[in-house]
Write a protein that holds these residues in place. Structure first.
Motif, PDB file in Angstrom:
ATOM      1  N   TYR A   1      -7.495  38.659   5.992  1.00  0.00           N
ATOM      2  CA  TYR A   1      -8.288  37.650   6.691  1.00  0.00           C
ATOM      3  C   TYR A   1      -9.058  36.789   5.691  1.00  0.00           C
ATOM      4  O   TYR A   1      -9.090  35.567   5.804  1.00  0.00           O
ATOM      5  CB  TYR A   1      -9.248  38.322   7.677  1.00  0.00           C
ATOM      6  N   ALA A   2      -9.676  37.430   4.692  1.00  0.00           N
ATOM      7  CA  ALA A   2     -10.431  36.697   3.675  1.00  0.00           C
ATOM      8  C   ALA A   2      -9.507  35.758   2.892  1.00  0.00           C
ATOM      9  O   ALA A   2      -9.859  34.594   2.650  1.00  0.00           O
ATOM     10  CB  ALA A   2     -11.131  37.673   2.730  1.00  0.00           C
ATOM     11  N   GLU A   3      -8.342  36.250   2.502  1.00  0.00           N
ATOM     12  CA  GLU A   3      -7.399  35.426   1.744  1.00  0.00           C
ATOM     13  C   GLU A   3      -6.898  34.267   2.604  1.00  0.00           C
ATOM     14  O   GLU A   3      -6.792  33.132   2.137  1.00  0.00           O
ATOM     15  CB  GLU A   3      -6.228  36.281   1.264  1.00  0.00           C
ATOM     16  N   GLY A   4      -6.595  34.533   3.865  1.00  0.00           N
ATOM     17  CA  GLY A   4      -6.140  33.484   4.777  1.00  0.00           C
ATOM     18  C   GLY A   4      -7.216  32.445   5.035  1.00  0.00           C
ATOM     19  O   GLY A   4      -6.931  31.245   5.104  1.00  0.00           O
ATOM     20  N   SER A   5      -8.456  32.896   5.158  1.00  0.00           N
ATOM     21  CA  SER A   5      -9.559  31.954   5.364  1.00  0.00           C
ATOM     22  C   SER A   5      -9.709  31.036   4.167  1.00  0.00           C
ATOM     23  O   SER A   5      -9.894  29.823   4.307  1.00  0.00           O
ATOM     24  CB  SER A   5     -10.868  32.704   5.601  1.00  0.00           C
ATOM     25  N   HIS A   6      -9.630  31.603   2.972  1.00  0.00           N
ATOM     26  CA  HIS A   6      -9.747  30.813   1.744  1.00  0.00           C
ATOM     27  C   HIS A   6      -8.622  29.782   1.670  1.00  0.00           C
ATOM     28  O   HIS A   6      -8.854  28.609   1.376  1.00  0.00           O
ATOM     29  CB  HIS A   6      -9.725  31.741   0.520  1.00  0.00           C
ATOM     30  N   ALA A   7      -7.397  30.211   1.944  1.00  0.00           N
ATOM     31  CA  ALA A   7      -6.251  29.296   1.914  1.00  0.00           C
ATOM     32  C   ALA A   7      -6.391  28.226   2.995  1.00  0.00           C
ATOM     33  O   ALA A   7      -6.056  27.057   2.764  1.00  0.00           O
ATOM     34  CB  ALA A   7      -4.949  30.069   2.099  1.00  0.00           C
ATOM     35  N   GLY A   8      -6.890  28.604   4.159  1.00  0.00           N
ATOM     36  CA  GLY A   8      -7.079  27.645   5.248  1.00  0.00           C
ATOM     37  C   GLY A   8      -8.116  26.589   4.918  1.00  0.00           C
ATOM     38  O   GLY A   8      -7.945  25.408   5.236  1.00  0.00           O
ATOM     39  N   ILE A   9      -9.191  27.003   4.255  1.00  0.00           N
ATOM     40  CA  ILE A   9     -10.226  26.042   3.854  1.00  0.00           C
ATOM     41  C   ILE A   9      -9.666  25.061   2.840  1.00  0.00           C
ATOM     42  O   ILE A   9      -9.894  23.854   2.937  1.00  0.00           O
ATOM     43  CB  ILE A   9     -11.464  26.792   3.305  1.00  0.00           C
ATOM     44  N   ALA A  10      -8.920  25.565   1.871  1.00  0.00           N
ATOM     45  CA  ALA A  10      -8.328  24.691   0.854  1.00  0.00           C
ATOM     46  C   ALA A  10      -7.346  23.706   1.491  1.00  0.00           C
ATOM     47  O   ALA A  10      -7.365  22.507   1.186  1.00  0.00           O
ATOM     48  CB  ALA A  10      -7.629  25.526  -0.218  1.00  0.00           C
ATOM     49  N   GLU A  11      -6.502  24.186   2.396  1.00  0.00           N
ATOM     50  CA  GLU A  11      -5.540  23.317   3.069  1.00  0.00           C
ATOM     51  C   GLU A  11      -6.260  22.298   3.951  1.00  0.00           C
ATOM     52  O   GLU A  11      -5.878  21.119   3.997  1.00  0.00           O
ATOM     53  CB  GLU A  11      -4.565  24.145   3.907  1.00  0.00           C
ATOM     54  N   GLY A  12      -7.300  22.731   4.635  1.00  0.00           N
ATOM     55  CA  GLY A  12      -8.087  21.819   5.471  1.00  0.00           C
ATOM     56  C   GLY A  12      -8.758  20.729   4.650  1.00  0.00           C
ATOM     57  O   GLY A  12      -8.807  19.571   5.062  1.00  0.00           O
ATOM     58  N   ARG A  13      -9.245  21.090   3.484  1.00  0.00           N
ATOM     59  CA  ARG A  13      -9.877  20.117   2.600  1.00  0.00           C
ATOM     60  C   ARG A  13      -8.847  19.085   2.136  1.00  0.00           C
ATOM     61  O   ARG A  13      -9.114  17.886   2.134  1.00  0.00           O
ATOM     62  CB  ARG A  13     -10.496  20.835   1.397  1.00  0.00           C
ATOM     63  N   ARG A  14      -7.654  19.544   1.748  1.00  0.00           N
ATOM     64  CA  ARG A  14      -6.599  18.612   1.314  1.00  0.00           C
ATOM     65  C   ARG A  14      -6.178  17.689   2.463  1.00  0.00           C
ATOM     66  O   ARG A  14      -6.059  16.477   2.281  1.00  0.00           O
ATOM     67  CB  ARG A  14      -5.374  19.379   0.814  1.00  0.00           C
ATOM     68  N   CYS A  15      -5.993  18.272   3.623  1.00  0.00           N
ATOM     69  CA  CYS A  15      -5.581  17.486   4.788  1.00  0.00           C
ATOM     70  C   CYS A  15      -6.664  16.473   5.168  1.00  0.00           C
ATOM     71  O   CYS A  15      -6.370  15.313   5.460  1.00  0.00           O
ATOM     72  CB  CYS A  15      -5.288  18.421   5.954  1.00  0.00           C
ATOM     73  N   GLY A  16      -7.921  16.913   5.156  1.00  0.00           N
ATOM     74  CA  GLY A  16      -9.031  16.023   5.485  1.00  0.00           C
ATOM     75  C   GLY A  16      -9.170  14.879   4.497  1.00  0.00           C
ATOM     76  O   GLY A  16      -9.432  13.736   4.873  1.00  0.00           O
ATOM     77  N   SER A  17      -8.976  15.169   3.219  1.00  0.00           N
ATOM     78  CA  SER A  17      -9.048  14.123   2.194  1.00  0.00           C
ATOM     79  C   SER A  17      -7.944  13.097   2.396  1.00  0.00           C
ATOM     80  O   SER A  17      -8.182  11.889   2.306  1.00  0.00           O
ATOM     81  CB  SER A  17      -8.931  14.729   0.800  1.00  0.00           C
ATOM     82  N   LEU A  18      -6.755  13.569   2.675  1.00  0.00           N
ATOM     83  CA  LEU A  18      -5.625  12.668   2.889  1.00  0.00           C
ATOM     84  C   LEU A  18      -5.845  11.797   4.127  1.00  0.00           C
ATOM     85  O   LEU A  18      -5.676  10.575   4.080  1.00  0.00           O
ATOM     86  CB  LEU A  18      -4.327  13.472   3.040  1.00  0.00           C
ATOM     87  N   HIS A  19      -6.258  12.431   5.224  1.00  0.00           N
ATOM     88  CA  HIS A  19      -6.489  11.672   6.454  1.00  0.00           C
ATOM     89  C   HIS A  19      -7.652  10.692   6.281  1.00  0.00           C
ATOM     90  O   HIS A  19      -7.584   9.545   6.736  1.00  0.00           O
ATOM     91  CB  HIS A  19      -6.762  12.617   7.620  1.00  0.00           C
ATOM     92  N   GLY A  20      -8.703  11.138   5.608  1.00  0.00           N
ATOM     93  CA  GLY A  20      -9.846  10.263   5.350  1.00  0.00           C
ATOM     94  C   GLY A  20      -9.460   9.050   4.512  1.00  0.00           C
ATOM     95  O   GLY A  20      -9.914   7.931   4.763  1.00  0.00           O
ATOM     96  N   ALA A  21      -8.600   9.275   3.515  1.00  0.00           N
ATOM     97  CA  ALA A  21      -8.137   8.164   2.679  1.00  0.00           C
ATOM     98  C   ALA A  21      -7.316   7.169   3.501  1.00  0.00           C
ATOM     99  O   ALA A  21      -7.450   5.957   3.326  1.00  0.00           O
ATOM    100  CB  ALA A  21      -7.310   8.694   1.510  1.00  0.00           C
ATOM    101  N   ARG A  22      -6.489   7.683   4.398  1.00  0.00           N
ATOM    102  CA  ARG A  22      -5.693   6.794   5.251  1.00  0.00           C
ATOM    103  C   ARG A  22      -6.582   5.966   6.176  1.00  0.00           C
ATOM    104  O   ARG A  22      -6.372   4.766   6.340  1.00  0.00           O
ATOM    105  CB  ARG A  22      -4.705   7.602   6.078  1.00  0.00           C
TER     106      ARG A  22
END
Length: 141
Positions: A31-52
């Motif tokens: 769960y901890a590892e998945g949460s960490h990976a999810g936060i990183a993926e969410g940050r990348r996705c949010g940055s990309l969408h925000g840039a668009r």
């Protein structure tokens, strides 16, 4: 033989008591590892969408300000309606909350800006689905 069986049963019982502990520990680690990976993926996705979104809004603002400057010298009624519509679009863009991704009506306000942009394009007899840039890396709205 009875002593060996008793010792075997005891070890089996201890092993069966360990299974829930290891299962729980494995779950927590996963769960901890998945949460960490999810936060990183969410940050990348949010940055990309925000840039668009930022690119799209910036394009709308540049478009509106350019046409506003071009129409300043025109004094007829049609041009003044176009200028008012451009002023409205520019005002909406300037009020857009770029810095607050938690803003409740972010999508709603973005849709209103897109709608106003399409209205202005219609008034100016310009296609609202134009492309900017080269074929490979063009922006379309």
């Amino acid at each position: 033989v009875a002593g060996v069986q008793c010792e075997f049963d005891l070890r089996l019982k201890k092993l069966s008591l360990c299974v829930p502990r290891f299962h729980g520990q494995g779950f927590q680690e996963g769960y901890a590892e998945g949460s960490h990976a999810g936060i990183a993926e969410g940050r990348r996705c949010g940055s990309l969408h925000g840039a668009r979104v930022g690119s799209e809004i910036g394009c709308y603002l540049g478009f509106a300000m350019t046409w506003h400057c071009l129409l300043q010298k025109c004094t007829d009624e049609k041009s003044s309606k176009k200028i008012r519509a451009l002023d409205s679009l520019i005002g909406m863009i300037r009020k857009f909350p770029y810095e607050d991704p938690t803003y409740d009506k972010l999508q709603e306000d973005l849709e209103k800006i897109k709608g106003k942009f399409k209205q202005v394009c219609s008034m100016l007899n310009i296609q609202s689905d134009f492309r900017i840039g080269t074929e490979r890396s063009s922006l379309t709205f």
